[in-house]
Design an enzyme around this catalytic site. Structure first.
Site, PDB file in Angstrom:
ATOM      1  N   TYR A  11      27.926 -70.968  13.199  1.00 59.99           N
ATOM      2  CA  TYR A  11      28.563 -69.788  13.044  1.00 59.99           C
ATOM      3  C   TYR A  11      29.299 -69.531  13.014  1.00 59.99           C
ATOM      4  O   TYR A  11      29.515 -68.103  11.724  1.00 59.99           O
ATOM      5  CB  TYR A  11      27.923 -69.249  14.704  1.00 59.99           C
ATOM      6  N   SER A 124      40.329 -70.140  22.645  1.00 64.35           N
ATOM      7  CA  SER A 124      39.027 -68.839  23.210  1.00 64.35           C
ATOM      8  C   SER A 124      39.970 -68.167  23.971  1.00 64.35           C
ATOM      9  O   SER A 124      40.259 -68.772  25.029  1.00 64.35           O
ATOM     10  CB  SER A 124      37.936 -69.986  23.782  1.00 64.35           C
ATOM     11  N   TYR A 148      34.390 -76.885  29.212  1.00 67.10           N
ATOM     12  CA  TYR A 148      34.668 -76.910  28.070  1.00 67.10           C
ATOM     13  C   TYR A 148      36.254 -75.684  27.975  1.00 67.10           C
ATOM     14  O   TYR A 148      36.816 -76.268  26.391  1.00 67.10           O
ATOM     15  CB  TYR A 148      33.368 -75.632  27.523  1.00 67.10           C
ATOM     16  N   LYS A 152      39.776 -77.129  25.508  1.00 68.58           N
ATOM     17  CA  LYS A 152      40.214 -75.479  24.804  1.00 68.58           C
ATOM     18  C   LYS A 152      42.024 -75.934  25.122  1.00 68.58           C
ATOM     19  O   LYS A 152      42.794 -76.077  24.290  1.00 68.58           O
ATOM     20  CB  LYS A 152      39.839 -74.826  24.447  1.00 68.58           C
ATOM     21  N   PHE A 177      37.478 -63.851  21.349  1.00 68.93           N
ATOM     22  CA  PHE A 177      37.026 -63.267  22.483  1.00 68.93           C
ATOM     23  C   PHE A 177      35.194 -63.468  21.765  1.00 68.93           C
ATOM     24  O   PHE A 177      35.250 -64.138  22.823  1.00 68.93           O
ATOM     25  CB  PHE A 177      37.457 -61.412  22.944  1.00 68.93           C
ATOM     26  N   ASN A 198      23.745 -67.138  25.880  1.00 63.01           N
ATOM     27  CA  ASN A 198      25.155 -65.999  25.197  1.00 63.01           C
ATOM     28  C   ASN A 198      24.123 -65.013  26.024  1.00 63.01           C
ATOM     29  O   ASN A 198      23.211 -64.452  25.084  1.00 63.01           O
ATOM     30  CB  ASN A 198      26.027 -65.984  24.378  1.00 63.01           C
TER      31      ASN A 198
HETATM   32  P1  NAD Z   1      28.829 -73.812  15.989  1.00 64.19           P
HETATM   33  O1  NAD Z   1      28.184 -74.918  17.302  1.00 64.19           O
HETATM   34  O2  NAD Z   1      27.727 -72.994  16.082  1.00 64.19           O
HETATM   35  O3  NAD Z   1      29.503 -74.681  15.551  1.00 64.19           O
HETATM   36  C1  NAD Z   1      30.409 -75.827  15.429  1.00 64.19           C
HETATM   37  C2  NAD Z   1      29.960 -76.563  14.127  1.00 64.19           C
HETATM   38  O4  NAD Z   1      30.618 -77.399  14.772  1.00 64.19           O
HETATM   39  C3  NAD Z   1      28.914 -76.661  14.372  1.00 64.19           C
HETATM   40  O5  NAD Z   1      27.674 -76.901  12.815  1.00 64.19           O
HETATM   41  C4  NAD Z   1      28.241 -78.266  14.816  1.00 64.19           C
HETATM   42  O6  NAD Z   1      27.378 -78.888  14.666  1.00 64.19           O
HETATM   43  C5  NAD Z   1      29.848 -79.261  14.531  1.00 64.19           C
HETATM   44  N1  NAD Z   1      30.316 -80.008  15.327  1.00 64.19           N
HETATM   45  C6  NAD Z   1      30.550 -80.426  16.157  1.00 64.19           C
HETATM   46  N2  NAD Z   1      31.545 -81.225  16.911  1.00 64.19           N
HETATM   47  C7  NAD Z   1      30.953 -82.187  15.962  1.00 64.19           C
HETATM   48  C8  NAD Z   1      32.354 -82.865  15.109  1.00 64.19           C
HETATM   49  N3  NAD Z   1      31.902 -84.123  15.810  1.00 64.19           N
HETATM   50  N4  NAD Z   1      32.231 -83.423  13.651  1.00 64.19           N
HETATM   51  C9  NAD Z   1      31.758 -82.910  12.845  1.00 64.19           C
HETATM   52  N5  NAD Z   1      31.464 -81.298  13.480  1.00 64.19           N
HETATM   53  C10 NAD Z   1      31.197 -81.448  14.379  1.00 64.19           C
HETATM   54  O7  NAD Z   1      29.271 -73.240  17.292  1.00 64.19           O
HETATM   55  P2  NAD Z   1      30.458 -71.127  16.593  1.00 64.19           P
HETATM   56  O8  NAD Z   1      30.302 -70.442  17.772  1.00 64.19           O
HETATM   57  O9  NAD Z   1      30.099 -71.380  15.546  1.00 64.19           O
HETATM   58  O10 NAD Z   1      32.078 -71.635  17.213  1.00 64.19           O
HETATM   59  C11 NAD Z   1      32.707 -72.673  16.142  1.00 64.19           C
HETATM   60  C12 NAD Z   1      33.749 -72.764  17.361  1.00 64.19           C
HETATM   61  O11 NAD Z   1      34.476 -71.982  17.221  1.00 64.19           O
HETATM   62  C13 NAD Z   1      33.820 -73.957  18.378  1.00 64.19           C
HETATM   63  O12 NAD Z   1      35.237 -75.178  18.377  1.00 64.19           O
HETATM   64  C14 NAD Z   1      34.393 -73.043  19.735  1.00 64.19           C
HETATM   65  O13 NAD Z   1      34.353 -73.418  20.868  1.00 64.19           O
HETATM   66  C15 NAD Z   1      34.693 -72.079  18.975  1.00 64.19           C
HETATM   67  N6  NAD Z   1      34.783 -70.864  19.983  1.00 64.19           N
HETATM   68  C16 NAD Z   1      33.154 -70.041  19.601  1.00 64.19           C
HETATM   69  C17 NAD Z   1      32.900 -68.647  20.609  1.00 64.19           C
HETATM   70  C18 NAD Z   1      31.569 -68.253  20.637  1.00 64.19           C
HETATM   71  O14 NAD Z   1      31.467 -67.367  21.598  1.00 64.19           O
HETATM   72  N7  NAD Z   1      30.867 -68.917  19.854  1.00 64.19           N
HETATM   73  C19 NAD Z   1      33.992 -68.047  21.326  1.00 64.19           C
HETATM   74  C20 NAD Z   1      35.593 -69.150  21.803  1.00 64.19           C
HETATM   75  C21 NAD Z   1      35.316 -70.255  20.868  1.00 64.19           C
HETATM   76  N1  UDP Z   2      25.030 -62.533  30.474  1.00 62.57           N
HETATM   77  C1  UDP Z   2      23.497 -61.832  31.157  1.00 62.57           C
HETATM   78  N2  UDP Z   2      22.500 -62.693  30.718  1.00 62.57           N
HETATM   79  C2  UDP Z   2      22.617 -63.385  29.954  1.00 62.57           C
HETATM   80  C3  UDP Z   2      23.585 -63.880  29.210  1.00 62.57           C
HETATM   81  C4  UDP Z   2      24.990 -63.188  29.667  1.00 62.57           C
HETATM   82  O1  UDP Z   2      23.884 -61.444  31.431  1.00 62.57           O
HETATM   83  O2  UDP Z   2      21.127 -64.279  29.606  1.00 62.57           O
HETATM   84  C5  UDP Z   2      26.119 -61.556  30.890  1.00 62.57           C
HETATM   85  C6  UDP Z   2      27.099 -62.451  31.700  1.00 62.57           C
HETATM   86  O3  UDP Z   2      27.055 -62.581  33.013  1.00 62.57           O
HETATM   87  C7  UDP Z   2      28.606 -61.765  30.997  1.00 62.57           C
HETATM   88  C8  UDP Z   2      27.810 -61.503  29.537  1.00 62.57           C
HETATM   89  O4  UDP Z   2      26.757 -61.139  29.550  1.00 62.57           O
HETATM   90  O5  UDP Z   2      28.995 -60.858  31.907  1.00 62.57           O
HETATM   91  C9  UDP Z   2      28.273 -62.122  28.699  1.00 62.57           C
HETATM   92  O6  UDP Z   2      27.850 -63.500  28.562  1.00 62.57           O
HETATM   93  P1  UDP Z   2      27.851 -64.635  27.585  1.00 62.57           P
HETATM   94  O7  UDP Z   2      27.290 -65.219  27.883  1.00 62.57           O
HETATM   95  O8  UDP Z   2      27.299 -64.004  26.077  1.00 62.57           O
HETATM   96  O9  UDP Z   2      30.029 -64.414  27.102  1.00 62.57           O
HETATM   97  P2  UDP Z   2      31.519 -65.211  28.105  1.00 62.57           P
HETATM   98  O10 UDP Z   2      30.366 -65.017  29.523  1.00 62.57           O
HETATM   99  O11 UDP Z   2      30.867 -66.684  27.685  1.00 62.57           O
HETATM  100  O12 UDP Z   2      32.303 -64.140  27.886  1.00 62.57           O
END
Ligand code: NAD
Ligand code: UDP
Length: 343
Positions: A11, A124, A148, A152, A177, A198
């Site tokens: 993503y 994160s 998880y 991090k 965030f 989410n």
């Molecule tokens: P995502 O799952 O869409 O992307 C992660 C990618 O990494 C995927 O394409 C997956 O196939 C690949 N991957 C996982 N393990 C692998 C491995 N061992 N080797 C090669 N590829 C691998 O997630 P995202 O939302 O794009 O998040 C990207 C990064 O940001 C992650 O590290 C996630 O923990 C961090 N992050 C995401 C969020 C969020 O809410 N999306 C918030 C904070 C931090």
């Molecule tokens: N949340 C919710 N219903 C859902 C998913 C999330 O009410 O189906 C709420 C959750 O309790 C939080 C906010 O939405 O207050 C954001 O949640 P998310 O999982 O997207 O992010 P995170 O909790 O990791 O910050």
């Protein structure tokens, strides 16, 4: 000289690849597609009209990953690859520790071997655990409340040790965030497997009629309307933050953490209301019990990223909702084109 993007099909990675290509960087993507589809990379290429190399490689496979370093002239790495579902991490902690931590160690070993010492890491806001107050600054104490989050936190510490051992390393720890939204083309976006964990992907699936109701987790939090407050940041703004961090690490050494958020907190009910306004779709909801581990409020103080990276989020929650909806509406089955229906 190329930028290696691990997890580039995911993503945030796919949106960052677009920004990198549009800014003239050469990129190489490594992804094992465990949580993404090659189609995302095809669309990155289509949107930017640029081609790039991608490797279907698992970071845990050191021998194959080494070929990527051997065959290419890599200058810096943006490291997104990792597993990210909190609930799943509680059920299968070893898989999370192995994939996220060992994967990062393998990557860094190869970076060291090939003298590539510039790294942007996806951290994160979860590393702040339950913050004592908001907004959160980078110097808050760190704690994690699930496997998880601990991956991090541990990776941040590993990277600090790495820099201590060799100060030629230059590392940016980006603490995201809540990334939501999608590219404004509606061609790439978040494509969760199964039932979304989410909020935003769940709302968009209610909007499209795939799920009946949103379950709102708790209505008695200490917030303006009782529902949880978060700092939602547009994924394209977030992607741009990586370019700013890259510019910084290319021109310096050291290790530093930056919050990437807007600094504004919205409740679940605020998000529902704005989503309904901008999309004209009704989002029916029920209140259910609190989700274990959830906190009442979490939002960033993004001043450090503003001042030191020159980054500021530019898109508001309306933009985020509109773009999430456009992606969902145009791709009801995500990247699974074959079962796409017209809405
Ligand atoms: P995502 O799952 O869409 O992307 C992660 C990618 O990494 C995927 O394409 C997956 O196939 C690949 N991957 C996982 N393990 C692998 C491995 N061992 N080797 C090669 N590829 C691998 O997630 P995202 O939302 O794009 O998040 C990207 C990064 O940001 C992650 O590290 C996630 O923990 C961090 N992050 C995401 C969020 C969020 O809410 N999306 C918030 C904070 C931090
Ligand atoms: N949340 C919710 N219903 C859902 C998913 C999330 O009410 O189906 C709420 C959750 O309790 C939080 C906010 O939405 O207050 C954001 O949640 P998310 O999982 O997207 O992010 P995170 O909790 O990791 O910050």
């Amino acid at each position: 000289m190329a930028i290696l993007v691990t997890g580039g099909a995911g993503y945030i990675g796919s949106h960052t690849c677009i920004e990198l290509l549009n800014s003239g960087y050469e990129i190489i993507v490594v992804d094992n597609f465990s949580n993404s589809k090659p189609e995302a990379l095809k669309r990155v290429s289509e949107l930017t009209k640029k081609s790039f190399k991608s490797y279907n490689v698992d970071l845990l496979d050191q021998v194959t990953l080494e070929k990527v370093f051997f065959e290419n002239h890599i200058e810096s790495v943006i490291h997104f690859a990792g597993l990210k579902a909190v609930g799943e991490s509680v059920e299968t902690p070893l898989r999370y520790y192995h994939n996220n931590i060992t994967g990062t160690v393998v990557l860094c070993e190869l970076m060291q071997k090939y003298n590539v010492k510039k790294l942007v890491f996806s951290s994160s806001a979860t590393v702040y655990g339950t913050p004592k107050y908001v907004p959160i600054t980078e110097d808050f104490s760190l704690q994690s409340i699930n496997p998880y989050g601990r991956t991090k936190l541990m990776i941040e510490e590993i990277l600090r040790d790495l820099h201590l051992s060799d100060d030629n390393w230059s590392i940016a720890l980006l603490r995201y965030f809540n990334p939501i939204g999608a590219h404004e083309s509606g061609r790439i976006g978040e494509d969760p497997n199964g039932i979304p964990n989410n909020l935003m992907p769940y709302i968009t699936q209610v909007a499209i009629g795939k799920r009946e109701n949103l379950n709102i987790f708790g209505k008695d939090y200490n917030t303006h309307d009782g529902t949880g407050v978060r700092d939602y940041v547009h994924v394209v703004d977030l992607a741009k933050g990586h370019l700013k961090a890259l510019e910084k690490i290319i021109n310096s050494t050291g290790i530093d953490a930056f919050n990437l958020g807007t600094g504004i907190g919205y409740s679940v009910l605020d998000v529902v209301k704005i989503y309904e306004n901008v999309t004209s779709r009704k989002i029916p909801y029920n209140f259910t019990h609190r989700r274990s581990g959830d906190i009442d409020k979490c939002y960033a103080d993004p001043t450090k990223a503003n001042k030191e990276l020159g980054w500021k989020a530019s898109k508001n929650l309306e933009d985020m909702c509109r773009d999430s909806w456009r992606w969902q509406k145009n791709n009801p089955e995500g990247y699974n084109e074959e079962i796409k229906e017209k809405i």
